[in-house]
Design a protein around this motif. Structure first.
Motif, PDB file in Angstrom:
ATOM      1  N   GLU A   1      81.972  15.664  83.175  1.00 28.05           N
ATOM      2  CA  GLU A   1      81.710  15.362  81.765  1.00 28.05           C
ATOM      3  C   GLU A   1      80.278  15.735  81.405  1.00 28.05           C
ATOM      4  O   GLU A   1      80.013  16.231  80.311  1.00 28.05           O
ATOM      5  N   TYR A   2      79.375  15.535  82.348  1.00 28.26           N
ATOM      6  CA  TYR A   2      77.960  15.871  82.120  1.00 28.26           C
ATOM      7  C   TYR A   2      77.740  17.377  82.189  1.00 28.26           C
ATOM      8  O   TYR A   2      77.074  17.960  81.332  1.00 28.26           O
ATOM      9  N   ASN A   3      78.288  18.035  83.220  1.00 27.03           N
ATOM     10  CA  ASN A   3      78.130  19.486  83.369  1.00 27.03           C
ATOM     11  C   ASN A   3      79.427  20.096  83.898  1.00 27.03           C
ATOM     12  O   ASN A   3      79.649  20.172  85.104  1.00 27.03           O
ATOM     13  N   PRO A   4      80.304  20.530  82.994  1.00 27.32           N
ATOM     14  CA  PRO A   4      81.613  21.063  83.409  1.00 27.32           C
ATOM     15  C   PRO A   4      81.522  22.322  84.259  1.00 27.32           C
ATOM     16  O   PRO A   4      82.510  22.706  84.879  1.00 27.32           O
ATOM     17  N   SER A   5      80.373  22.987  84.295  1.00 25.68           N
ATOM     18  CA  SER A   5      80.254  24.223  85.075  1.00 25.68           C
ATOM     19  C   SER A   5      79.837  23.989  86.520  1.00 25.68           C
ATOM     20  O   SER A   5      79.777  24.927  87.311  1.00 25.68           O
ATOM     21  N   LEU A   6      79.526  22.758  86.878  1.00 23.31           N
ATOM     22  CA  LEU A   6      79.032  22.464  88.230  1.00 23.31           C
ATOM     23  C   LEU A   6      80.183  22.407  89.237  1.00 23.31           C
ATOM     24  O   LEU A   6      81.104  21.598  89.090  1.00 23.31           O
ATOM     25  N   PRO A   7      80.176  23.252  90.279  1.00 23.33           N
ATOM     26  CA  PRO A   7      81.264  23.239  91.277  1.00 23.33           C
ATOM     27  C   PRO A   7      81.210  21.972  92.139  1.00 23.33           C
ATOM     28  O   PRO A   7      80.172  21.663  92.729  1.00 23.33           O
ATOM     29  N   VAL A   8      82.337  21.259  92.219  1.00 25.31           N
ATOM     30  CA  VAL A   8      82.435  20.037  93.014  1.00 25.31           C
ATOM     31  C   VAL A   8      83.536  20.218  94.055  1.00 25.31           C
ATOM     32  O   VAL A   8      84.673  20.544  93.710  1.00 25.31           O
ATOM     33  N   VAL A   9      83.188  20.011  95.328  1.00 21.23           N
ATOM     34  CA  VAL A   9      84.160  20.097  96.425  1.00 21.23           C
ATOM     35  C   VAL A   9      84.407  18.684  96.943  1.00 21.23           C
ATOM     36  O   VAL A   9      83.466  17.984  97.332  1.00 21.23           O
ATOM     37  N   MET A  10      85.677  18.262  96.937  1.00 18.92           N
ATOM     38  CA  MET A  10      86.032  16.914  97.380  1.00 18.92           C
ATOM     39  C   MET A  10      86.247  16.906  98.895  1.00 18.92           C
ATOM     40  O   MET A  10      86.775  17.875  99.467  1.00 18.92           O
ATOM     41  N   MET A  11      85.846  15.809  99.530  1.00 21.16           N
ATOM     42  CA  MET A  11      86.089  15.602 100.968  1.00 21.16           C
ATOM     43  C   MET A  11      87.032  14.411 101.101  1.00 21.16           C
ATOM     44  O   MET A  11      86.740  13.318 100.588  1.00 21.16           O
ATOM     45  N   THR A  12      88.169  14.608 101.774  1.00 25.32           N
ATOM     46  CA  THR A  12      89.172  13.550 101.812  1.00 25.32           C
ATOM     47  C   THR A  12      89.886  13.513 103.153  1.00 25.32           C
ATOM     48  O   THR A  12      89.961  14.523 103.872  1.00 25.32           O
ATOM     49  N   ALA A  13      90.447  12.347 103.485  1.00 26.04           N
ATOM     50  CA  ALA A  13      91.260  12.208 104.693  1.00 26.04           C
ATOM     51  C   ALA A  13      92.639  12.804 104.434  1.00 26.04           C
ATOM     52  O   ALA A  13      93.051  12.975 103.283  1.00 26.04           O
ATOM     53  N   TYR A  14      93.372  13.130 105.515  1.00 23.73           N
ATOM     54  CA  TYR A  14      94.706  13.715 105.360  1.00 23.73           C
ATOM     55  C   TYR A  14      95.601  12.850 104.488  1.00 23.73           C
ATOM     56  O   TYR A  14      96.405  13.330 103.691  1.00 23.73           O
TER      57      TYR A  14
ATOM     58  N   SER B   1      87.113  29.240  86.252  1.00 26.60           N
ATOM     59  CA  SER B   1      87.964  28.072  86.008  1.00 26.60           C
ATOM     60  C   SER B   1      87.275  27.053  85.117  1.00 26.60           C
ATOM     61  O   SER B   1      87.875  26.506  84.188  1.00 26.60           O
ATOM     62  N   GLU B   2      85.972  26.770  85.358  1.00 21.17           N
ATOM     63  CA  GLU B   2      85.263  25.814  84.531  1.00 21.17           C
ATOM     64  C   GLU B   2      85.089  26.322  83.115  1.00 21.17           C
ATOM     65  O   GLU B   2      85.220  25.597  82.144  1.00 21.17           O
ATOM     66  N   ASN B   3      84.792  27.631  82.999  1.00 17.34           N
ATOM     67  CA  ASN B   3      84.650  28.193  81.669  1.00 17.34           C
ATOM     68  C   ASN B   3      85.967  28.170  80.903  1.00 17.34           C
ATOM     69  O   ASN B   3      86.001  27.918  79.709  1.00 17.34           O
ATOM     70  N   GLN B   4      87.082  28.416  81.613  1.00 13.71           N
ATOM     71  CA  GLN B   4      88.381  28.356  80.965  1.00 13.71           C
ATOM     72  C   GLN B   4      88.679  26.935  80.515  1.00 13.71           C
ATOM     73  O   GLN B   4      89.229  26.701  79.436  1.00 13.71           O
ATOM     74  N   HIS B   5      88.288  25.975  81.353  1.00 10.55           N
ATOM     75  CA  HIS B   5      88.485  24.564  80.992  1.00 10.55           C
ATOM     76  C   HIS B   5      87.719  24.227  79.715  1.00 10.55           C
ATOM     77  O   HIS B   5      88.245  23.575  78.817  1.00 10.55           O
ATOM     78  N   LEU B   6      86.491  24.726  79.622  1.00 11.77           N
ATOM     79  CA  LEU B   6      85.693  24.475  78.423  1.00 11.77           C
ATOM     80  C   LEU B   6      86.313  25.160  77.206  1.00 11.77           C
ATOM     81  O   LEU B   6      86.336  24.616  76.109  1.00 11.77           O
ATOM     82  N   LYS B   7      86.839  26.374  77.403  1.00 13.43           N
ATOM     83  CA  LYS B   7      87.451  27.085  76.284  1.00 13.43           C
ATOM     84  C   LYS B   7      88.667  26.336  75.756  1.00 13.43           C
ATOM     85  O   LYS B   7      88.930  26.294  74.550  1.00 13.43           O
ATOM     86  N   GLU B   8      89.439  25.753  76.663  1.00  6.96           N
ATOM     87  CA  GLU B   8      90.595  24.964  76.224  1.00  6.96           C
ATOM     88  C   GLU B   8      90.146  23.739  75.436  1.00  6.96           C
ATOM     89  O   GLU B   8      90.751  23.372  74.434  1.00  6.96           O
ATOM     90  N   ARG B   9      89.084  23.090  75.901  1.00  6.06           N
ATOM     91  CA  ARG B   9      88.541  21.937  75.171  1.00  6.06           C
ATOM     92  C   ARG B   9      88.030  22.382  73.810  1.00  6.06           C
ATOM     93  O   ARG B   9      88.161  21.682  72.813  1.00  6.06           O
ATOM     94  N   LEU B  10      87.442  23.591  73.776  1.00 11.85           N
ATOM     95  CA  LEU B  10      86.891  24.112  72.540  1.00 11.85           C
ATOM     96  C   LEU B  10      87.982  24.288  71.492  1.00 11.85           C
ATOM     97  O   LEU B  10      87.809  23.950  70.323  1.00 11.85           O
ATOM     98  N   LYS B  11      89.155  24.794  71.917  1.00  9.87           N
ATOM     99  CA  LYS B  11      90.254  24.997  70.977  1.00  9.87           C
ATOM    100  C   LYS B  11      90.699  23.695  70.344  1.00  9.87           C
ATOM    101  O   LYS B  11      91.108  23.645  69.186  1.00  9.87           O
ATOM    102  N   SER B  12      90.626  22.610  71.111  1.00 14.55           N
ATOM    103  CA  SER B  12      91.121  21.325  70.620  1.00 14.55           C
ATOM    104  C   SER B  12      90.222  20.715  69.557  1.00 14.55           C
ATOM    105  O   SER B  12      90.601  19.748  68.912  1.00 14.55           O
ATOM    106  N   THR B  13      89.014  21.272  69.371  1.00 17.12           N
ATOM    107  CA  THR B  13      88.094  20.685  68.395  1.00 17.12           C
ATOM    108  C   THR B  13      88.236  21.307  67.013  1.00 17.12           C
ATOM    109  O   THR B  13      87.564  20.881  66.082  1.00 17.12           O
ATOM    110  N   ALA B  14      89.100  22.320  66.853  1.00 17.99           N
ATOM    111  CA  ALA B  14      89.215  23.019  65.580  1.00 17.99           C
ATOM    112  C   ALA B  14      89.676  22.102  64.458  1.00 17.99           C
ATOM    113  O   ALA B  14      89.506  22.406  63.292  1.00 17.99           O
TER     114      ALA B  14
END
Length: 453
Positions: free
Chosen positions: A70-83, A125-138
């Protein structure tokens, strides 16, 4: 340049091991011991990648992921998780995580993942996500933003628009007062009638009366035919009186009469013509203070100020910056025939942190400049007007006054002048007016900074 990696892990031993390992690969590593501290780190400094543990005690990895993106949609985040948490990791990918790694970590895969992200750090992918959000604000009539400040503004506009009340739109230069005025008209019962705009500061006082109320043939030299004024052209619709604070006191008297009597008298005519117009006034000045000082009529202020709509400055809603950036990116890429695919995380982070004294207009100019000058398919920090500036020269909302304590006055002055000059689209007279200095002084400073051409 050493890439910055944030590791958010509540297991101290595992965190230290990751820090040692990743540092050996040539990266600078910062540790955060839980999701909440990880979010704070992202907001306090710039990172290229975040490694985020899924399960933590105070704030879960999923919730931390949402706040980080929400703060920076362009920042790559890699999750670490158990099986056992792979399903949750897949859900994280849907939210916007770049990838996930299962524990115990495969270090070769971790290294490859980091390298792959940095090779393609300008993530589509992040830019596409932002573009989709952008369309919803019209839906909101070209007013972009979902921050609490903008939600409150839109709520006010929705309540006021259907009425016939006069509205005073206030806000700093470049915040988008004209867009708010257009939204008021477009959502009113007058939406199918004319919406007429006039900038009171752009017309000399001697001509403003004729522009507003029209004139009869022969009313003055050059008036070779009868002409309708803006009020008559706006009949049954709305009129925007922009920069109303620049109107002279004699002109204010005539405008007050129009608001009271609902009729105009063209220059050089004795005819009184009834008009039905909703008045929307806009200003970046404090009309209430001006009324107390006697430079703006108090009775006119009360007539205009039935409802006040205040546009928040961009520095008070940094969470809206990514949407605005992508909107301008799409517009100016098309205009300038450049195929710019997106914005690098470091550039987006810099734009989020910058204070934008010229508000949305300055941001718009910065994005167009970056589009024109971009050396790759993605905008980087170096493409921004302040990208090559020392951080101490860049206005930053997070540092406040303490940030300026050890900054030379000449450097602060230079930044203020150049930022205002950019926000005023290079208009020297407007820049001097905003800064409260003479045009001669401004020209001297611009020559000193190499901006006199």
């Amino acid at each position: 340049m050493t890439h910055q990696i944030l590791v958010v892990e509540d297991d101290p031993a595992h965190a230290r091991m990751l820090k040692t390992l990743i540092a050996d690969w040539g990266y600078e590593v910062v540790l955060a011991d839980d999701g909440d501290t990880g979010v704070e780190q992202v907001k306090s400094r710039s990172f290229d990648i975040v490694l985020l543990d899924m399960k933590m005690k105070r704030l879960s990895g999923m919730e931390a992921l949402k706040q980080i993106l929400e703060y920076n949609p362009s920042l790559p985040v890699v999750m670490m998780t158990a099986y056992s948490s792979v399903d949750t990791a897949v859900e994280a990918l849907k939210i916007g995580a770049y990838d996930y790694l299962t524990k115990p970590l495969d270090f070769d895969r971790l290294k490859l993942t980091l390298e792959r992200i940095l090779e393609r750090i300008f993530l589509q992918s992040e830019n596409q996500h932002l573009k989709e959000r952008l369309k919803s604000t019209a839906l909101h009539h070209n007013i972009l933003g979902k921050s609490p400040a903008m939600a409150a503004l839109l709520d006010t506009l929705n309540m006021v628009a259907p009425t016939d009340a006069n509205v005073l739109v206030t806000g700093e230069s470049g915040t988008g007062k004209e867009l708010a005025a257009a939204a008021l008209h477009d959502n009113s019962p007058r939406k199918d009638q004319p919406f007429v705009r006039i900038n009171c500061a752009a017309i000399t006082p001697t001509l403003l009366e004729s522009e507003l109320f029209g004139h009869a043939k022969g009313a003055f030299t050059g008036a070779d035919k009868k002409r309708k004024g803006k009020f008559l052209l706006a009949h049954k619709g709305s009129i925007l009186l922009d920069e109303i604070g620049e109107m002279t006191l004699p002109m204010q008297v005539k405008l007050l009469r129009v608001l009271q009597e609902k009729e105009i008298t063209p220059v050089g005519s004795d005819d009184n013509i009834s008009v039905d117009v909703r008045v929307i006034a806009a200003t970046n000045r404090d009309l209430k203070a001006m009324a107390k000082q006697g430079t703006f009529r108090q009775d006119l202020f009360f007539r205009l100020n039935v409802v006040t709509v205040t546009i928040p400055p961009l520095r008070e809603r940094p969470e809206d910056i990514p949407e605005l950036v992508l909107h301008f990116l799409a517009r100016f890429s098309k205009k300038n025939r450049r195929e710019i695919k997106g914005v690098a995380p470091d550039a987006m982070d810099a734009m989020i942190r910058y204070a934008w004294p010229g508000n949305v207009r300055e941001l718009m100019n910065a994005v167009e400049r970056a589009v024109v000058l971009a050396r790759t398919d993605y905008i980087t920090r170096m493409d921004l007007p302040f990208g090559q500036t020392d951080e101490s020269e860049t206005p930053d909302r997070a540092h406040g006054a303490g940030h300026l304590e050890n900054t030379p006055l000449s450097r602060i002055e230079k930044q203020a002048i150049l930022s205002t000059y950019a926000a005023a689209d290079g208009n020297k007279s407007e820049t001097a007016r905003r800064l409260g200095i003479t045009r001669k002084t401004l020209l001297k400073k611009l020559k000193q900074y190499g901006k006199d051409k």
